[in-house]
Design a protein around this motif. Structure first.
Motif, PDB file in Angstrom:
ATOM      1  N   UNK A 174      16.286   6.732   0.483  1.00 51.22           N
ATOM      2  CA  UNK A 174      15.699   5.630  -0.269  1.00 51.22           C
ATOM      3  C   UNK A 174      14.554   6.180  -1.112  1.00 51.22           C
ATOM      4  N   UNK A 175      14.579   5.958  -2.440  1.00 43.61           N
ATOM      5  CA  UNK A 175      13.493   6.475  -3.267  1.00 43.61           C
ATOM      6  C   UNK A 175      12.180   5.753  -2.969  1.00 43.61           C
ATOM      7  N   UNK A 176      11.078   6.486  -3.045  1.00 45.81           N
ATOM      8  CA  UNK A 176       9.751   5.928  -2.773  1.00 45.81           C
ATOM      9  C   UNK A 176       9.261   5.191  -4.012  1.00 45.81           C
ATOM     10  N   UNK A 177       8.938   3.910  -3.852  1.00 42.50           N
ATOM     11  CA  UNK A 177       8.377   3.116  -4.935  1.00 42.50           C
ATOM     12  C   UNK A 177       7.225   2.287  -4.389  1.00 42.50           C
ATOM     13  N   UNK A 184       7.143   0.395  -0.712  1.00 38.95           N
ATOM     14  CA  UNK A 184       6.106   0.586   0.315  1.00 38.95           C
ATOM     15  C   UNK A 184       5.524  -0.766   0.724  1.00 38.95           C
ATOM     16  N   UNK A 185       5.229  -1.615  -0.256  1.00 37.98           N
ATOM     17  CA  UNK A 185       4.696  -2.949   0.062  1.00 37.98           C
ATOM     18  C   UNK A 185       5.706  -3.759   0.871  1.00 37.98           C
ATOM     19  N   UNK A 186       6.981  -3.672   0.497  1.00 42.17           N
ATOM     20  CA  UNK A 186       8.026  -4.411   1.227  1.00 42.17           C
ATOM     21  C   UNK A 186       8.183  -3.887   2.652  1.00 42.17           C
ATOM     22  N   UNK A 205      -2.141  -3.216  -3.002  1.00 41.16           N
ATOM     23  CA  UNK A 205      -2.086  -1.848  -3.523  1.00 41.16           C
ATOM     24  C   UNK A 205      -1.472  -0.938  -2.468  1.00 41.16           C
ATOM     25  N   UNK A 206      -1.252   0.314  -2.870  1.00 40.24           N
ATOM     26  CA  UNK A 206      -0.798   1.308  -1.896  1.00 40.24           C
ATOM     27  C   UNK A 206      -1.841   2.412  -1.820  1.00 40.24           C
ATOM     28  N   UNK A 243       0.963   4.002   2.445  1.00 40.94           N
ATOM     29  CA  UNK A 243       0.897   2.746   3.200  1.00 40.94           C
ATOM     30  C   UNK A 243       0.414   1.636   2.268  1.00 40.94           C
ATOM     31  N   UNK A 244       0.757   0.406   2.610  1.00 40.40           N
ATOM     32  CA  UNK A 244       0.228  -0.746   1.891  1.00 40.40           C
ATOM     33  C   UNK A 244      -1.247  -0.891   2.264  1.00 40.40           C
ATOM     34  N   UNK A 245      -2.055  -1.330   1.299  1.00 44.78           N
ATOM     35  CA  UNK A 245      -3.489  -1.387   1.538  1.00 44.78           C
ATOM     36  C   UNK A 245      -4.096  -2.526   0.716  1.00 44.78           C
ATOM     37  N   UNK A 246      -5.096  -3.194   1.283  1.00 44.29           N
ATOM     38  CA  UNK A 246      -5.801  -4.220   0.510  1.00 44.29           C
ATOM     39  C   UNK A 246      -6.771  -3.522  -0.442  1.00 44.29           C
TER      40      UNK A 246
END
Length: 165
Positions: free
Chosen positions: A68-71, A75-77, A92-93, A111-114
């Motif tokens: 799976x390509x990194x997008x 990452x958020x999903x 954001x990531x 990782x997903x990040x605020x």
């Protein structure tokens, strides 16, 4: 209407149009295992059932491992739009190991990040901040990641998609 195509081993391969699915069934390359009731396809020789899920009669070897390509969206999903540091809504990531220190754009390092945590962390590692990740980042798995079109799935597909997870 879309049709889920399963390999002979019942793992999801693709999502195709019902027309393509009918061609595979008519050429005896696939069999219908789930139909859409009350919505037949009319032809010169009568009505045909509209396929929801078909299975190939011969096994098709998938070349290589499906990566799976990194997008950013991926990452958020994967992280359910939750911050890996505080658990709040993420927009954001973040690179766990910053890019300036050799951190890669990989599933294991993003990782997903605020926005707040991302700005506070800046160019440091979580260990330097004395922060802990809420989960270990890893590549996503499952048919919904490797088979295109399953994000808008038909309810008839669910038993077959859950087998691959």
């Amino acid at each position: 209407m879309r049709t889920l195509v399963l390999n002979a081993g019942y793992e999801p391969l693709a999502v195709v149009s019902f027309k393509r699915a009918l061609v595979l069934v008519m050429n005896e390359k696939a069999t219908v295992i789930e139909r859409i009731d009350g919505n037949p396809v009319w032809g010169l020789r009568g009505a045909l059932d509209r396929p929801a899920v078909i299975v190939l009669t011969r096994y098709v070897r998938v070349p290589g491992a499906r990566r799976v390509p990194v997008t950013r969206r991926g990452v958020l999903r994967r992280d359910a739009h939750r911050c890996a540091y505080c658990g709040k809504a993420a927009t954001t990531i973040d690179h766990v190991l910053p890019r300036s220190r050799g951190g890669a754009d990989s599933w294991e390092n993003l990782v997903a990040c605020c926005l707040r945590c991302n700005n506070v962390k800046g160019d440091r590692t979580p260990q330097e901040m004395k922060w802990e990740l809420r989960w270990v980042p890893q590549p996503p798995r499952g048919a919904q990641w490797t088979v295109r079109g399953t994000e808008r799935s038909d309810p008839a597909w669910e038993p077959y998609l859950s087998l691959a997870a």
